[in-house]
Scaffold this motif. Structure first.
Motif, short mmCIF file in Angstrom:
data_model
loop_
_atom_site.label_atom_id
_atom_site.label_comp_id
_atom_site.label_asym_id
_atom_site.label_seq_id
_atom_site.Cartn_x
_atom_site.Cartn_y
_atom_site.Cartn_z
N ALA A 36 0.82 -1.21 0.00
CA ALA A 36 0.00 0.00 0.00
C ALA A 36 0.86 1.27 0.00
CB ALA A 36 -0.93 0.00 1.21
N ALA A 37 1.96 1.26 0.74
CA ALA A 37 2.81 2.45 0.81
C ALA A 37 3.46 2.75 -0.54
CB ALA A 37 3.88 2.28 1.89
N GLU A 38 3.92 1.70 -1.24
CA GLU A 38 4.52 1.93 -2.56
C GLU A 38 3.47 2.41 -3.54
OE1 GLU A 38 6.82 -0.26 -6.28
OE2 GLU A 38 6.58 -1.37 -4.38
N ILE A 39 2.28 1.82 -3.51
CA ILE A 39 1.20 2.26 -4.40
C ILE A 39 0.86 3.72 -4.14
CG2 ILE A 39 -1.24 1.93 -5.01
CD1 ILE A 39 -0.88 -1.04 -4.29
N LEU A 40 0.79 4.09 -2.86
CA LEU A 40 0.49 5.46 -2.49
C LEU A 40 1.55 6.41 -3.04
CD1 LEU A 40 -1.10 7.59 -0.86
CD2 LEU A 40 0.30 6.96 1.13
N ALA A 41 2.81 6.06 -2.89
CA ALA A 41 3.90 6.91 -3.39
C ALA A 41 3.82 7.07 -4.91
CB ALA A 41 5.25 6.33 -2.97
N HIS A 42 3.56 5.96 -5.61
CA HIS A 42 3.42 6.05 -7.06
C HIS A 42 2.24 6.93 -7.44
CE1 HIS A 42 6.46 3.45 -8.79
NE2 HIS A 42 6.25 2.56 -7.82
N ARG A 43 1.15 6.83 -6.69
CA ARG A 43 -0.02 7.66 -6.99
C ARG A 43 0.32 9.15 -6.88
NH1 ARG A 43 -6.10 7.36 -4.16
NH2 ARG A 43 -7.14 8.45 -5.86
N MET A 44 1.08 9.50 -5.88
CA MET A 44 1.48 10.90 -5.71
C MET A 44 2.37 11.36 -6.86
SD MET A 44 2.46 10.78 -1.69
CE MET A 44 1.24 10.55 -0.40
N VAL A 45 3.37 10.55 -7.19
CA VAL A 45 4.34 10.94 -8.22
C VAL A 45 3.69 11.04 -9.59
CG1 VAL A 45 6.39 10.16 -9.48
CG2 VAL A 45 6.35 10.06 -6.98
N ALA A 185 2.31 18.30 -5.81
CA ALA A 185 3.64 18.93 -5.85
C ALA A 185 4.27 18.89 -4.45
CB ALA A 185 3.53 20.36 -6.35
N ILE A 186 3.45 19.08 -3.43
CA ILE A 186 3.95 19.00 -2.04
C ILE A 186 4.28 17.55 -1.67
CG2 ILE A 186 3.24 19.27 0.37
CD1 ILE A 186 1.65 21.77 -0.60
N GLN A 187 3.47 16.62 -2.15
CA GLN A 187 3.70 15.21 -1.86
C GLN A 187 4.88 14.62 -2.64
OE1 GLN A 187 -0.10 13.86 -3.21
NE2 GLN A 187 -1.03 13.81 -1.17
N PHE A 188 5.25 15.25 -3.74
CA PHE A 188 6.14 14.63 -4.73
C PHE A 188 7.49 14.22 -4.15
CE2 PHE A 188 9.39 14.88 -8.05
CZ PHE A 188 8.88 13.98 -8.99
N LEU A 189 8.19 15.16 -3.52
CA LEU A 189 9.55 14.85 -3.05
C LEU A 189 9.57 13.75 -1.99
CD1 LEU A 189 11.35 18.32 -3.03
CD2 LEU A 189 11.63 16.41 -4.63
N PRO A 190 8.71 13.80 -0.95
CA PRO A 190 8.69 12.68 0.00
C PRO A 190 8.35 11.35 -0.66
CG PRO A 190 7.53 14.56 0.92
CD PRO A 190 7.80 14.88 -0.52
N ALA A 191 7.40 11.38 -1.61
CA ALA A 191 7.02 10.14 -2.30
C ALA A 191 8.16 9.61 -3.14
CB ALA A 191 5.78 10.39 -3.17
N LEU A 192 8.81 10.49 -3.90
CA LEU A 192 9.94 10.07 -4.73
C LEU A 192 11.09 9.57 -3.86
CD1 LEU A 192 11.13 9.87 -7.57
CD2 LEU A 192 11.97 12.23 -7.30
N GLY A 193 11.33 10.25 -2.75
CA GLY A 193 12.38 9.79 -1.83
C GLY A 193 12.10 8.40 -1.30
N TYR A 194 10.84 8.12 -0.98
CA TYR A 194 10.48 6.80 -0.48
C TYR A 194 10.69 5.73 -1.56
CZ TYR A 194 7.67 2.93 1.29
OH TYR A 194 7.24 1.69 1.70
N LEU A 195 10.32 6.05 -2.79
CA LEU A 195 10.51 5.09 -3.88
C LEU A 195 12.00 4.82 -4.13
CD1 LEU A 195 7.78 6.28 -6.41
CD2 LEU A 195 7.70 4.28 -4.91
N LEU A 196 12.81 5.87 -4.06
CA LEU A 196 14.25 5.68 -4.23
C LEU A 196 14.83 4.85 -3.09
CD1 LEU A 196 15.28 9.26 -5.45
CD2 LEU A 196 15.14 7.15 -6.82
N TRP A 197 14.32 5.05 -1.89
CA TRP A 197 14.76 4.25 -0.73
C TRP A 197 14.40 2.78 -0.93
CZ3 TRP A 197 11.76 1.78 3.18
CH2 TRP A 197 12.51 1.29 4.27
N LEU A 198 13.16 2.53 -1.41
CA LEU A 198 12.76 1.15 -1.70
C LEU A 198 13.66 0.54 -2.77
CD1 LEU A 198 8.83 1.12 -1.81
CD2 LEU A 198 10.32 0.13 -0.06
N SER A 199 13.99 1.33 -3.78
CA SER A 199 14.84 0.83 -4.86
C SER A 199 16.23 0.47 -4.33
CB SER A 199 14.96 1.88 -5.96
OG SER A 199 15.81 1.44 -7.00
#
Length: 336
Positions: A36-45, A185-199
């Protein structure tokens, strides 16, 4: 006065918007094995990518500069982004964890929560029928607490987060697509950071489950924004009272999917709780439509001058009440 053709187009767009929001529980399970957290991050990005492209095409960027020069509105957008992040995250987790029916309840009781917040926070005065609806809604929560063996926290979280989101959005006063762009736009950087951390951990399903899975995750932006575009087309063509009735399509579809497609259990005590919620909504809708008709009759007797002044504002207020007391969904940014 809108022509019949315009109203027809508006209704079709309204049905499309709420229909897509109602059927979205079919989409989130397709994104597994992503959590769910990864899906949420992708939705934001991907939502930001989608709406940014759309705004570039239509050349609607003037609002962004105005927003950046208004710190108070920007702070409210940040609050809205935080609240809708909770709403989206809980909804995605609920659907993919087998709680579609309980999630649908959140959007059934949202109008009741919105009214209660209006009393508590804005000191609004309710009519007797509205008090009765809120009281029946509270009784329904107690019955459902017994039925689930715990408070229906998923429903309550969705309802209160969405009601708070609606309250903040009214103060920000941005259009639906513009608001979604600002919030993502506000969500983007935290979401992208989380995806990069997962990667970096090797846990990013986007890169490991094939191009089809990656395409589905990227399409979360379209799934988020497309119903909002349809809603915007409906909102300018049909009365708010009509949108207020259409908004119940989404939780009805979700409820039916939970029972007949996902085969979730509905013991008698849960049916009793839902029946109380539906009774409360019936009372609320009947009272709102009756009030709107009363204002319209007042306008008819007052003449055209008054209709464009105070009485016209009264009708808009009455129609807003028929929509549940808040924007039926200037979001979706806010919808699931």
């Amino acid at each position: 006065m809108k022509s019949r053709g315009e109203r027809h187009i508006g209704l079709l767009n309204g049905f499309a918007a709420y229909g897509m929001w109602g059927l979205v529980p079919l989409f989130w399970p397709l994104l597994k094995p992503a959590g769910a957290a990864e899906i949420l991050a992708h939705r934001m990005v991907w939502s930001l990518v989608f709406v940014a492209v759309a705004l570039v095409v239509v050349r609607r960027w003037a609002w962004a500069g105005e927003l950046l020069r208004q710190p108070r509105r920007l702070a409210l957008v940040t609050v809205a982004a935080a609240v809708i992040t909770v709403n989206w995250g809980v909804y995605i987790w609920a659907v993919n964890s087998g709680h579609v029916v309980e999630a649908s309840l959140g959007y059934f009781i949202n109008p009741l929560v919105t009214i209660a917040m209006g009393v508590l926070l804005l000191k609004e005065r309710l009519r007797r029928v509205q008090w009765a609806a809120v009281g029946i809604g509270a009784a329904a929560v107690l019955v459902l607490t017994v039925g689930y063996g715990r408070p229906p926290w998923i429903s309550l979280t969705l309802a209160f987060s969405f009601a708070t989101y609606g309250l903040v959005k009214k103060k920000v006063n941005l259009g639906g697509v513009e608001s979604l762009a600002a919030e993502t736009a506000i969500q983007f950087l935290p979401a992208l950071g989380y995806l990069l951390w997962l990667s970096g951990r090797g846990d990013l399903s986007f890169a490991s489950e094939g191009p089809g899975h990656a395409a589905l995750l990227a399409s979360t932006g379209i799934v988020t924004a497309l119903p909002l575009v349809c809603f915007g087309a409906a909102a300018i063509r049909v009365p708010l009272s009509t949108l207020g009735l259409l908004q119940y399509l989404a939780p009805v579809f979700q409820f039916l999917l939970g029972i007949f497609y996902f085969h979730e259990a509905m013991p008698p005590e849960r049916w009793a709780g839902f029946a109380l919620v539906w009774l409360a909504l019936t009372l609320l809708t009947w009272d709102a439509l009756r009030t709107a008709r009363t204002y319209r009759r007042g306008i008819s007797g007052a003449g055209a001058t008054m209709a464009t002044g105070t009485a016209g504002a009264a009708v808009r207020k009455a129609e807003s009440a028929a929509a549940g007391g808040a924007e039926p969904l200037d979001s979706p940014a806010a919808r699931p």
